[in-house]
Design an enzyme around this catalytic site. Structure first.
Site, mmCIF file in Angstrom:
data_model
loop_
_atom_site.group_PDB
_atom_site.id
_atom_site.type_symbol
_atom_site.label_atom_id
_atom_site.label_comp_id
_atom_site.label_asym_id
_atom_site.label_seq_id
_atom_site.Cartn_x
_atom_site.Cartn_y
_atom_site.Cartn_z
ATOM 1 N N LYS A 178 0.881 -1.172 0.000
ATOM 2 C CA LYS A 178 0.000 0.000 0.000
ATOM 3 C C LYS A 178 0.920 1.224 0.000
ATOM 4 O O LYS A 178 1.202 1.805 1.041
ATOM 5 C CB LYS A 178 -0.927 -0.047 1.220
HETATM 6 N N1 PMP Z 1 -7.644 -2.093 -3.268
HETATM 7 C C1 PMP Z 1 -7.083 -0.877 -3.138
HETATM 8 C C2 PMP Z 1 -6.347 -0.289 -4.286
HETATM 9 C C3 PMP Z 1 -7.199 -0.198 -1.913
HETATM 10 O O1 PMP Z 1 -6.656 1.020 -1.767
HETATM 11 C C4 PMP Z 1 -7.921 -0.781 -0.849
HETATM 12 C C5 PMP Z 1 -8.073 -0.043 0.445
HETATM 13 N N2 PMP Z 1 -6.960 -0.263 1.292
HETATM 14 C C6 PMP Z 1 -8.480 -2.049 -1.053
HETATM 15 C C7 PMP Z 1 -8.314 -2.675 -2.271
HETATM 16 C C8 PMP Z 1 -9.192 -2.755 0.061
HETATM 17 O O2 PMP Z 1 -8.291 -3.104 1.056
HETATM 18 P P1 PMP Z 1 -8.723 -3.248 2.578
HETATM 19 O O3 PMP Z 1 -9.897 -4.154 2.581
HETATM 20 O O4 PMP Z 1 -7.542 -3.829 3.237
HETATM 21 O O5 PMP Z 1 -9.088 -1.897 3.053
#
Ligand code: PMP
Length: 300
Positions: A156
Protein backbone atom coordinates in the site's frame (compact mmCIF):
# COMPACT_ATOMS: atom_id res chain seq x y z
CA UNK A 1 -12.87 19.53 1.31
CA UNK A 2 -13.68 17.27 4.19
CA UNK A 3 -12.83 18.41 7.67
CA UNK A 4 -10.06 16.18 9.04
CA UNK A 5 -8.86 18.13 12.05
CA UNK A 6 -9.35 21.25 14.07
CA UNK A 7 -7.22 23.20 16.54
CA UNK A 8 -7.67 20.54 19.25
CA UNK A 9 -6.99 17.42 17.16
CA UNK A 10 -4.16 15.18 18.35
CA UNK A 11 -2.06 12.93 16.15
CA UNK A 12 0.76 10.48 16.75
CA UNK A 13 4.17 11.44 15.37
CA UNK A 14 7.31 9.39 15.99
CA UNK A 15 6.31 8.24 19.44
CA UNK A 16 4.67 11.44 20.68
CA UNK A 17 1.11 12.71 20.80
CA UNK A 18 1.08 16.19 19.27
CA UNK A 19 -1.42 18.73 18.03
CA UNK A 20 -2.25 18.26 14.35
CA UNK A 21 -2.14 22.03 13.84
CA UNK A 22 1.42 22.18 15.19
CA UNK A 23 2.89 19.01 13.67
CA UNK A 24 5.40 19.55 10.87
CA UNK A 25 6.83 17.47 8.08
CA UNK A 26 9.99 18.18 6.15
CA UNK A 27 9.14 19.62 2.73
CA UNK A 28 12.29 17.94 1.43
CA UNK A 29 10.87 14.53 2.31
CA UNK A 30 11.34 11.93 -0.40
CA UNK A 31 7.70 10.96 0.17
CA UNK A 32 6.46 14.45 -0.61
CA UNK A 33 8.31 14.66 -3.91
CA UNK A 34 8.20 11.11 -5.23
CA UNK A 35 5.25 9.42 -3.50
CA UNK A 36 7.74 7.06 -1.88
CA UNK A 37 6.03 6.10 1.37
CA UNK A 38 3.53 3.55 2.65
CA UNK A 39 0.30 3.84 4.56
CA UNK A 40 -2.71 2.00 5.94
CA UNK A 41 -6.44 2.63 6.10
CA UNK A 42 -8.01 1.19 9.24
CA UNK A 43 -11.34 1.69 10.98
CA UNK A 44 -12.52 1.63 14.53
CA UNK A 45 -16.11 1.11 15.56
CA UNK A 46 -18.24 1.70 18.58
CA UNK A 47 -19.23 -1.84 19.49
CA UNK A 48 -22.67 -3.01 20.52
CA UNK A 49 -21.68 -2.60 24.19
CA UNK A 50 -20.29 0.89 23.68
CA UNK A 51 -16.55 0.15 23.61
CA UNK A 52 -14.10 1.37 21.00
CA UNK A 53 -12.67 -1.41 18.89
CA UNK A 54 -10.21 -1.23 16.02
CA UNK A 55 -11.12 -3.77 13.35
CA UNK A 56 -8.30 -6.20 12.49
CA UNK A 57 -5.48 -3.94 13.74
CA UNK A 58 -2.88 -6.72 13.65
CA UNK A 59 -3.58 -7.48 9.99
CA UNK A 60 -3.32 -3.79 9.08
CA UNK A 61 -0.07 -3.17 10.93
CA UNK A 62 1.45 -6.37 9.57
CA UNK A 63 0.56 -5.16 6.07
CA UNK A 64 2.10 -1.74 6.84
CA UNK A 65 5.35 -3.42 7.77
CA UNK A 66 5.28 -5.62 4.68
CA UNK A 67 4.61 -2.57 2.50
CA UNK A 68 7.57 -0.73 4.08
CA UNK A 69 9.88 -3.72 3.60
CA UNK A 70 8.82 -4.13 -0.03
CA UNK A 71 9.76 -0.50 -0.63
CA UNK A 72 12.98 -0.74 1.34
CA UNK A 73 11.89 1.83 3.93
CA UNK A 74 13.43 1.49 7.41
CA UNK A 75 10.79 0.12 9.75
CA UNK A 76 11.39 -0.24 13.47
CA UNK A 77 7.87 -0.29 14.92
CA UNK A 78 6.13 -3.22 16.56
CA UNK A 79 2.52 -4.16 15.97
CA UNK A 80 1.85 -3.88 19.72
CA UNK A 81 3.22 -0.35 20.08
CA UNK A 82 1.29 0.88 17.05
CA UNK A 83 -2.00 -0.62 18.20
CA UNK A 84 -1.45 0.90 21.62
CA UNK A 85 -0.64 4.28 20.04
CA UNK A 86 -3.75 4.07 17.85
CA UNK A 87 -6.04 3.47 20.83
CA UNK A 88 -4.39 6.43 22.55
CA UNK A 89 -4.95 8.74 19.60
CA UNK A 90 -8.59 7.65 19.36
CA UNK A 91 -9.04 8.26 23.04
CA UNK A 92 -7.36 11.69 22.98
CA UNK A 93 -9.69 12.74 20.18
CA UNK A 94 -12.80 11.19 21.77
CA UNK A 95 -13.44 9.09 18.69
CA UNK A 96 -15.09 5.70 18.42
CA UNK A 97 -16.38 5.43 14.82
CA UNK A 98 -13.21 6.59 13.14
CA UNK A 99 -10.98 6.23 10.13
CA UNK A 100 -7.34 5.65 11.07
CA UNK A 101 -4.51 6.63 8.76
CA UNK A 102 -0.97 5.49 9.65
CA UNK A 103 1.68 6.79 7.26
CA UNK A 104 5.34 5.85 7.12
CA UNK A 105 7.29 8.55 5.34
CA UNK A 106 10.86 9.23 4.34
CA UNK A 107 13.15 11.98 5.64
CA UNK A 108 14.65 14.78 3.53
CA UNK A 109 16.22 13.06 0.56
CA UNK A 110 16.08 14.36 -2.96
CA UNK A 111 18.15 11.50 -4.33
CA UNK A 112 17.09 7.89 -4.90
CA UNK A 113 19.49 6.36 -2.39
CA UNK A 114 17.99 4.36 0.50
CA UNK A 115 17.17 6.08 3.78
CA UNK A 116 18.70 5.29 7.15
CA UNK A 117 15.53 6.32 9.02
CA UNK A 118 11.87 6.89 8.45
CA UNK A 119 8.99 8.57 10.28
CA UNK A 120 5.56 7.43 11.29
CA UNK A 121 2.37 9.36 11.91
CA UNK A 122 -1.09 8.09 12.85
CA UNK A 123 -4.01 10.36 12.14
CA UNK A 124 -7.66 9.72 12.96
CA UNK A 125 -10.89 11.38 11.96
CA UNK A 126 -14.55 10.82 12.45
CA UNK A 127 -16.28 8.35 10.18
CA UNK A 128 -20.03 8.30 10.10
CA UNK A 129 -21.60 4.88 10.64
CA UNK A 130 -22.32 3.17 7.35
CA UNK A 131 -25.71 3.49 5.66
CA UNK A 132 -25.08 1.00 2.89
CA UNK A 133 -28.31 1.53 1.00
CA UNK A 134 -27.03 3.49 -1.93
CA UNK A 135 -25.90 1.31 -4.81
CA UNK A 136 -22.94 2.37 -6.90
CA UNK A 137 -23.04 3.30 -10.56
CA UNK A 138 -19.63 2.13 -11.69
CA UNK A 139 -17.65 3.03 -14.80
CA UNK A 140 -15.03 0.89 -16.53
CA UNK A 141 -11.98 3.07 -16.20
CA UNK A 142 -9.76 4.03 -19.10
CA UNK A 143 -6.88 3.63 -16.60
CA UNK A 144 -5.30 0.29 -15.79
CA UNK A 145 -3.81 -0.59 -12.40
CA UNK A 146 -0.03 -0.17 -12.15
CA UNK A 147 1.90 -2.98 -13.81
CA UNK A 148 3.14 -5.39 -11.08
CA UNK A 149 6.41 -5.59 -12.98
CA UNK A 150 6.91 -1.88 -12.31
CA UNK A 151 5.55 -1.67 -8.77
CA UNK A 152 5.04 -3.86 -5.74
CA UNK A 153 1.32 -3.79 -6.26
CA UNK A 154 0.66 -5.75 -3.04
CA UNK A 155 2.22 -2.88 -1.06
CA UNK A 156 0.00 0.00 0.00
CA UNK A 157 2.40 2.61 -1.35
CA UNK A 158 1.59 6.31 -1.52
CA UNK A 159 2.55 6.73 -5.18
CA UNK A 160 0.16 4.01 -6.34
CA UNK A 161 -2.68 6.28 -5.40
CA UNK A 162 -2.00 8.69 -8.25
CA UNK A 163 -3.53 5.92 -10.35
CA UNK A 164 -6.52 5.66 -7.98
CA UNK A 165 -7.09 9.42 -8.02
CA UNK A 166 -7.00 9.58 -11.81
CA UNK A 167 -9.49 6.72 -12.14
CA UNK A 168 -11.87 7.98 -9.48
CA UNK A 169 -11.85 11.53 -10.83
CA UNK A 170 -12.48 10.28 -14.37
CA UNK A 171 -15.51 8.23 -13.21
CA UNK A 172 -16.97 11.15 -11.28
CA UNK A 173 -16.37 13.60 -14.13
CA UNK A 174 -18.42 11.24 -16.30
CA UNK A 175 -21.32 11.16 -13.84
CA UNK A 176 -20.55 7.82 -12.18
CA UNK A 177 -19.97 7.07 -8.50
CA UNK A 178 -16.79 5.04 -8.83
CA UNK A 179 -14.31 3.46 -11.22
CA UNK A 180 -13.39 -0.14 -11.93
CA UNK A 181 -9.86 -0.75 -13.20
CA UNK A 182 -8.40 -3.58 -15.19
CA UNK A 183 -4.93 -5.03 -14.80
CA UNK A 184 -2.14 -4.79 -17.38
CA UNK A 185 -3.71 -7.72 -19.28
CA UNK A 186 -7.14 -6.09 -19.46
CA UNK A 187 -8.73 -8.35 -16.85
CA UNK A 188 -10.77 -7.02 -13.93
CA UNK A 189 -8.51 -5.90 -11.08
CA UNK A 190 -10.14 -3.66 -8.46
CA UNK A 191 -11.59 -0.26 -7.69
CA UNK A 192 -9.42 2.75 -6.80
CA UNK A 193 -9.69 1.78 -3.11
CA UNK A 194 -11.67 -1.46 -2.93
CA UNK A 195 -11.70 -5.06 -4.10
CA UNK A 196 -14.51 -6.47 -6.21
CA UNK A 197 -16.66 -9.62 -5.99
CA UNK A 198 -19.48 -10.83 -8.19
CA UNK A 199 -22.24 -13.37 -7.78
CA UNK A 200 -23.21 -15.87 -10.45
CA UNK A 201 -25.45 -18.90 -10.03
CA UNK A 202 -25.27 -18.89 -6.24
CA UNK A 203 -21.49 -18.50 -5.94
CA UNK A 204 -19.07 -15.64 -5.49
CA UNK A 205 -16.08 -14.86 -7.72
CA UNK A 206 -13.23 -12.41 -7.26
CA UNK A 207 -9.96 -11.62 -9.09
CA UNK A 208 -6.99 -13.74 -8.00
CA UNK A 209 -4.11 -12.14 -6.10
CA UNK A 210 -1.14 -10.89 -8.11
CA UNK A 211 -2.39 -7.73 -9.75
CA UNK A 212 -4.40 -6.28 -6.84
CA UNK A 213 -4.00 -5.05 -3.29
CA UNK A 214 -4.67 -8.07 -1.02
CA UNK A 215 -7.52 -6.43 0.88
CA UNK A 216 -8.14 -7.19 4.52
CA UNK A 217 -11.86 -6.79 3.88
CA UNK A 218 -11.49 -9.18 0.92
CA UNK A 219 -10.03 -11.76 3.31
CA UNK A 220 -12.87 -11.06 5.74
CA UNK A 221 -15.41 -11.69 2.95
CA UNK A 222 -13.82 -15.13 2.43
CA UNK A 223 -14.22 -15.86 6.16
CA UNK A 224 -17.82 -14.64 6.26
CA UNK A 225 -18.71 -16.55 3.09
CA UNK A 226 -17.28 -19.75 4.57
CA UNK A 227 -19.41 -19.24 7.67
CA UNK A 228 -22.51 -18.71 5.52
CA UNK A 229 -21.76 -21.74 3.33
CA UNK A 230 -21.13 -19.61 0.23
CA UNK A 231 -18.46 -20.79 -2.19
CA UNK A 232 -15.89 -18.20 -3.32
CA UNK A 233 -13.61 -18.74 -6.31
CA UNK A 234 -10.58 -16.62 -7.24
CA UNK A 235 -10.05 -16.40 -10.98
CA UNK A 236 -9.28 -14.25 -13.98
CA UNK A 237 -12.37 -12.18 -14.79
CA UNK A 238 -13.21 -10.21 -17.93
CA UNK A 239 -15.39 -7.10 -18.16
CA UNK A 240 -17.87 -9.01 -20.37
CA UNK A 241 -18.19 -11.70 -17.71
CA UNK A 242 -18.77 -9.13 -15.00
CA UNK A 243 -21.60 -7.59 -17.03
CA UNK A 244 -23.46 -10.91 -16.95
CA UNK A 245 -23.18 -11.18 -13.15
CA UNK A 246 -26.25 -11.62 -10.96
CA UNK A 247 -24.91 -9.00 -8.54
CA UNK A 248 -21.62 -7.20 -7.82
CA UNK A 249 -20.10 -5.49 -4.81
CA UNK A 250 -16.99 -3.61 -3.73
CA UNK A 251 -15.37 -4.22 -0.35
CA UNK A 252 -12.73 -2.31 1.54
CA UNK A 253 -12.04 -0.82 4.93
CA UNK A 254 -13.62 2.54 4.01
CA UNK A 255 -16.26 1.20 1.59
CA UNK A 256 -17.10 -1.77 3.85
CA UNK A 257 -19.37 -3.94 1.67
CA UNK A 258 -21.25 -1.91 -0.92
CA UNK A 259 -23.45 -3.16 -3.74
CA UNK A 260 -23.41 -2.00 -7.33
CA UNK A 261 -26.32 -0.59 -9.27
CA UNK A 262 -24.66 -0.97 -12.66
CA UNK A 263 -21.47 -1.16 -14.69
CA UNK A 264 -21.29 1.34 -17.57
CA UNK A 265 -25.03 1.82 -17.21
CA UNK A 266 -26.01 -1.85 -17.48
CA UNK A 267 -27.67 -3.37 -14.41
CA UNK A 268 -27.55 -6.86 -12.92
CA UNK A 269 -30.03 -9.74 -12.82
CA UNK A 270 -30.61 -9.81 -9.07
CA UNK A 271 -32.10 -7.26 -6.74
CA UNK A 272 -29.30 -6.28 -4.32
CA UNK A 273 -31.48 -7.11 -1.31
CA UNK A 274 -31.78 -10.72 -2.51
CA UNK A 275 -28.08 -11.10 -3.32
CA UNK A 276 -25.29 -12.95 -1.56
CA UNK A 277 -23.49 -9.63 -1.28
CA UNK A 278 -26.31 -8.26 0.86
CA UNK A 279 -25.95 -11.29 3.19
CA UNK A 280 -22.20 -10.68 3.41
CA UNK A 281 -22.80 -6.97 4.00
CA UNK A 282 -25.07 -7.70 6.98
CA UNK A 283 -22.61 -10.21 8.40
CA UNK A 284 -19.76 -7.71 7.96
CA UNK A 285 -21.60 -4.95 9.79
CA UNK A 286 -22.36 -7.32 12.65
CA UNK A 287 -18.72 -8.46 12.78
CA UNK A 288 -17.15 -5.00 12.90
CA UNK A 289 -19.35 -3.92 15.80
CA UNK A 290 -18.99 -7.18 17.73
CA UNK A 291 -18.16 -6.73 21.39
CA UNK A 292 -15.26 -9.17 21.51
CA UNK A 293 -11.85 -7.45 21.65
CA UNK A 294 -9.87 -10.67 21.43
CA UNK A 295 -7.40 -9.65 18.75
CA UNK A 296 -6.29 -6.49 20.52
CA UNK A 297 -4.99 -8.36 23.55
CA UNK A 298 -2.62 -11.29 23.98
CA UNK A 299 -0.54 -10.15 21.05
CA UNK A 300 2.51 -12.18 20.20
N1 PMP B 1 -7.64 -2.09 -3.27
C1 PMP B 1 -7.08 -0.88 -3.14
C2 PMP B 1 -6.35 -0.29 -4.29
C3 PMP B 1 -7.20 -0.20 -1.91
O1 PMP B 1 -6.66 1.02 -1.77
C4 PMP B 1 -7.92 -0.78 -0.85
C5 PMP B 1 -8.07 -0.04 0.45
N2 PMP B 1 -6.96 -0.26 1.29
C6 PMP B 1 -8.48 -2.05 -1.05
C7 PMP B 1 -8.31 -2.67 -2.27
C8 PMP B 1 -9.19 -2.76 0.06
O2 PMP B 1 -8.29 -3.10 1.06
P1 PMP B 1 -8.72 -3.25 2.58
O3 PMP B 1 -9.90 -4.15 2.58
O4 PMP B 1 -7.54 -3.83 3.24
O5 PMP B 1 -9.09 -1.90 3.05
Amino acid sequence: MAHYYDKDTILYLDGALVKASEAKIDLYSQTMHYGYGVFEGIRSYRTQNGETRIFKPVEHYVRLERSAKLLNLPYTYSVEELIEATYQVLDKNNLQDAYIRPLVYAPANMSFVPNTESHITIQVWKMEPFLGEKLLRVMSSSYQRPNPKGFHIEAKACGHYVNSILASQEAKANGYDEALLTDMNGNIAEGPGANVFYEKNGQLFTPSLGNILPGITRATVFELAAGLGIQVTEKRITTEELKTADAVFFCGTAAEVIGWDSLDGSGFAKNWNDSLGRKIQKAYMALVTETSIKETINLV
